[in-house]
Scaffold this active site. Sequence first.
Site, PDB file in Angstrom:
ATOM      1  CE  LYS A   1      -4.009  -2.060   2.134  1.00 33.14           C
ATOM      2  NZ  LYS A   1      -3.456  -3.441   2.002  1.00 33.14           N
TER       3      LYS A   1
ATOM      4  CG  ASP B   1      -3.050  -4.085  -1.705  1.00 35.32           C
ATOM      5  OD1 ASP B   1      -3.036  -4.892  -2.652  1.00 35.32           O
ATOM      6  OD2 ASP B   1      -2.870  -4.410  -0.515  1.00 35.32           O
TER       7      ASP B   1
ATOM      8  CD  GLN C   1     -10.803   0.973  -4.865  1.00 38.08           C
ATOM      9  OE1 GLN C   1     -10.861   2.075  -5.420  1.00 38.08           O
ATOM     10  NE2 GLN C   1     -10.381   0.816  -3.622  1.00 38.08           N
TER      11      GLN C   1
ATOM     12  NE  ARG D   1      -5.268  -7.990  -5.761  1.00 37.75           N
ATOM     13  CZ  ARG D   1      -4.491  -7.477  -4.801  1.00 37.75           C
ATOM     14  NH1 ARG D   1      -4.875  -6.414  -4.121  1.00 37.75           N
ATOM     15  NH2 ARG D   1      -3.324  -8.023  -4.522  1.00 37.75           N
TER      16      ARG D   1
ATOM     17  CE  LYS E   1     -18.810  -8.322  -5.995  1.00 48.71           C
ATOM     18  NZ  LYS E   1     -19.946  -8.965  -5.309  1.00 48.71           N
ATOM     19  N   GLY E   2     -14.341  -3.216  -4.288  1.00 44.73           N
ATOM     20  CA  GLY E   2     -13.971  -2.019  -3.513  1.00 44.73           C
ATOM     21  C   GLY E   2     -14.371  -2.185  -2.060  1.00 44.73           C
TER      22      GLY E   2
HETATM   23  P1  FDA Z   1     -19.238  -9.547  -1.644  1.00 44.75           P
HETATM   24  O1  FDA Z   1     -18.819  -9.047  -0.295  1.00 44.75           O
HETATM   25  O2  FDA Z   1     -19.826  -8.587  -2.620  1.00 44.75           O
HETATM   26  O3  FDA Z   1     -20.192 -10.773  -1.430  1.00 44.75           O
HETATM   27  C1  FDA Z   1     -20.988 -11.289  -2.485  1.00 44.75           C
HETATM   28  C2  FDA Z   1     -21.493 -12.656  -2.085  1.00 44.75           C
HETATM   29  O4  FDA Z   1     -20.393 -13.586  -2.104  1.00 44.75           O
HETATM   30  C3  FDA Z   1     -22.060 -12.739  -0.669  1.00 44.75           C
HETATM   31  O5  FDA Z   1     -23.391 -12.352  -0.622  1.00 44.75           O
HETATM   32  C4  FDA Z   1     -21.865 -14.216  -0.353  1.00 44.75           C
HETATM   33  O6  FDA Z   1     -22.876 -14.967  -0.951  1.00 44.75           O
HETATM   34  C5  FDA Z   1     -20.556 -14.526  -1.048  1.00 44.75           C
HETATM   35  N1  FDA Z   1     -19.418 -14.389  -0.117  1.00 44.75           N
HETATM   36  C6  FDA Z   1     -18.626 -13.315   0.022  1.00 44.75           C
HETATM   37  N2  FDA Z   1     -17.683 -13.550   0.965  1.00 44.75           N
HETATM   38  C7  FDA Z   1     -17.895 -14.789   1.415  1.00 44.75           C
HETATM   39  C8  FDA Z   1     -17.257 -15.617   2.390  1.00 44.75           C
HETATM   40  N3  FDA Z   1     -16.208 -15.198   3.092  1.00 44.75           N
HETATM   41  N4  FDA Z   1     -17.765 -16.852   2.601  1.00 44.75           N
HETATM   42  C9  FDA Z   1     -18.840 -17.288   1.913  1.00 44.75           C
HETATM   43  N5  FDA Z   1     -19.482 -16.558   0.984  1.00 44.75           N
HETATM   44  C10 FDA Z   1     -19.013 -15.335   0.735  1.00 44.75           C
HETATM   45  N6  FDA Z   1     -10.460  -3.838  -1.991  1.00 44.75           N
HETATM   46  C11 FDA Z   1      -9.910  -2.611  -2.226  1.00 44.75           C
HETATM   47  O7  FDA Z   1     -10.605  -1.602  -2.111  1.00 44.75           O
HETATM   48  N7  FDA Z   1      -8.584  -2.507  -2.578  1.00 44.75           N
HETATM   49  C12 FDA Z   1      -7.777  -3.601  -2.733  1.00 44.75           C
HETATM   50  O8  FDA Z   1      -6.603  -3.455  -3.066  1.00 44.75           O
HETATM   51  C13 FDA Z   1      -8.362  -4.889  -2.508  1.00 44.75           C
HETATM   52  N8  FDA Z   1      -7.627  -6.033  -2.649  1.00 44.75           N
HETATM   53  C14 FDA Z   1      -8.242  -7.259  -2.533  1.00 44.75           C
HETATM   54  C15 FDA Z   1      -7.524  -8.433  -2.773  1.00 44.75           C
HETATM   55  C16 FDA Z   1      -8.164  -9.671  -2.723  1.00 44.75           C
HETATM   56  C17 FDA Z   1      -7.387 -10.915  -3.019  1.00 44.75           C
HETATM   57  C18 FDA Z   1      -9.552  -9.747  -2.412  1.00 44.75           C
HETATM   58  C19 FDA Z   1     -10.274 -11.057  -2.385  1.00 44.75           C
HETATM   59  C20 FDA Z   1     -10.244  -8.598  -2.131  1.00 44.75           C
HETATM   60  C21 FDA Z   1      -9.610  -7.355  -2.168  1.00 44.75           C
HETATM   61  N9  FDA Z   1     -10.316  -6.185  -1.884  1.00 44.75           N
HETATM   62  C22 FDA Z   1      -9.718  -4.964  -2.125  1.00 44.75           C
HETATM   63  C23 FDA Z   1     -11.657  -6.255  -1.239  1.00 44.75           C
HETATM   64  C24 FDA Z   1     -12.791  -6.168  -2.235  1.00 44.75           C
HETATM   65  O9  FDA Z   1     -12.862  -4.865  -2.759  1.00 44.75           O
HETATM   66  C25 FDA Z   1     -14.151  -6.504  -1.567  1.00 44.75           C
HETATM   67  O10 FDA Z   1     -14.398  -5.574  -0.551  1.00 44.75           O
HETATM   68  C26 FDA Z   1     -14.223  -7.871  -0.946  1.00 44.75           C
HETATM   69  O11 FDA Z   1     -13.583  -8.840  -1.732  1.00 44.75           O
HETATM   70  C27 FDA Z   1     -15.703  -8.280  -0.791  1.00 44.75           C
HETATM   71  O12 FDA Z   1     -16.333  -8.412  -2.040  1.00 44.75           O
HETATM   72  P2  FDA Z   1     -16.546  -9.829  -2.755  1.00 44.75           P
HETATM   73  O13 FDA Z   1     -16.504  -9.608  -4.217  1.00 44.75           O
HETATM   74  O14 FDA Z   1     -15.554 -10.821  -2.237  1.00 44.75           O
HETATM   75  O15 FDA Z   1     -17.976 -10.342  -2.325  1.00 44.75           O
END
Ligand code: FDA
Length: 304
Positions: A99, A133, A162, A181, A184-185
């Site tokens: 970061k 990041d 994001q 990468r 969603k954010g």
């Molecule tokens: P979201 O939270 O939208 O969930 C969607 C659905 O997926 C849920 O309703 C559920 O059904 C399922 N789900 C999600 N998590 C689950 C779990 N743990 N167990 C079971 N089901 C689950 N952000 C940022 O702003 N800057 C960055 O640099 C990064 N870097 C980063 C690296 C990596 C490797 C990851 C995985 C994430 C990031 N993020 C990030 C975070 C990202 O922006 C986001 O906030 C989280 O990943 C949450 O969004 P999701 O897409 O995972 O699912």
Amino acid sequence: MLANVSKNVFLHASQNRVLNKAAKKWGLRFGAGQVVAGDTIEGAMKKVRELNEKGLVCTLDHLGEFVSSREEATEATQYNVRTLEAMAANGVDCNLSVKMTQLGLDIDRRFCLDNMRRILDTAKQYNNFVRIDMEDYAHCQMTLDILRELRETYDNVGTVIQSYLFRAEQDVKDLKGVPLRLVKGAYQESPTVAFQNKEDVDKNYVRIIEEHLLSGSYTAIASHDHNIIEKVKEMVEKYNIPRTQFEFQMLYGFRSELQLSLVQEGYKVRVYVPFGKDWFGYFMRRLAERPQNVAFALKGFFSK
Ligand code: FDA
């Protein structure tokens, strides 16, 4: 309602300097060990080796909060350099995530850039890659400017876009050819700059994934959302995108079974592995994001 209260409590705790400072002395607690891979480089290497043995590749993130002095930023830079050296010495399949605020972006942009150059020089020496990041919106343009400047000299650096930001689609277009990468954010952003409802964020997410993949650029899809993952599988099939052009990424300790089943299906999966003494803020943010995680935190709490 209860979920909102707990979310706010955890977010507040994550920003509390006294708690963050105290936690450095406590060592990993309250079940944090399930999402943070130890507090030393050696501990992190052990976890990375275990993940590699399961067919998962990794990216290491040395946790650090509230960097406000040159000394702290220099220390963080040196630690990242040592982490890259340890990866090479241990022969693990792992890159690095950093970061910009940890390297001093809020102190002096030039100083931060120089710190990042030291890290990238080390990575280059070992043929490794470093991802910047993406932090909150206030740092977004500065981070992208730094990336652009670094890309003039280094090809082993990429960043994160994001999908909740209105600007994401244009940024992805502008960054054609840069390894990105896509996420969603994770921050709370104003409705003047970011979509507020999940449907819009998800729609934009799929849009930018498609944009980057179709431009032939290397794309990391970082999400735990099975719906998104299924859509990506269909998309790559439809457009005949080679599996060498993309990877899935998930956080250490989250959806481990899904990570392994994707590996078994032949996809590349990278686990984002945070480690270090400054674990508290990261852990609180994960609890805020997903209240279900509280269950294992409580279990950890009572087993101490
Ligand atoms: P979201 O939270 O939208 O969930 C969607 C659905 O997926 C849920 O309703 C559920 O059904 C399922 N789900 C999600 N998590 C689950 C779990 N743990 N167990 C079971 N089901 C689950 N952000 C940022 O702003 N800057 C960055 O640099 C990064 N870097 C980063 C690296 C990596 C490797 C990851 C995985 C994430 C990031 N993020 C990030 C975070 C990202 O922006 C986001 O906030 C989280 O990943 C949450 O969004 P999701 O897409 O995972 O699912």
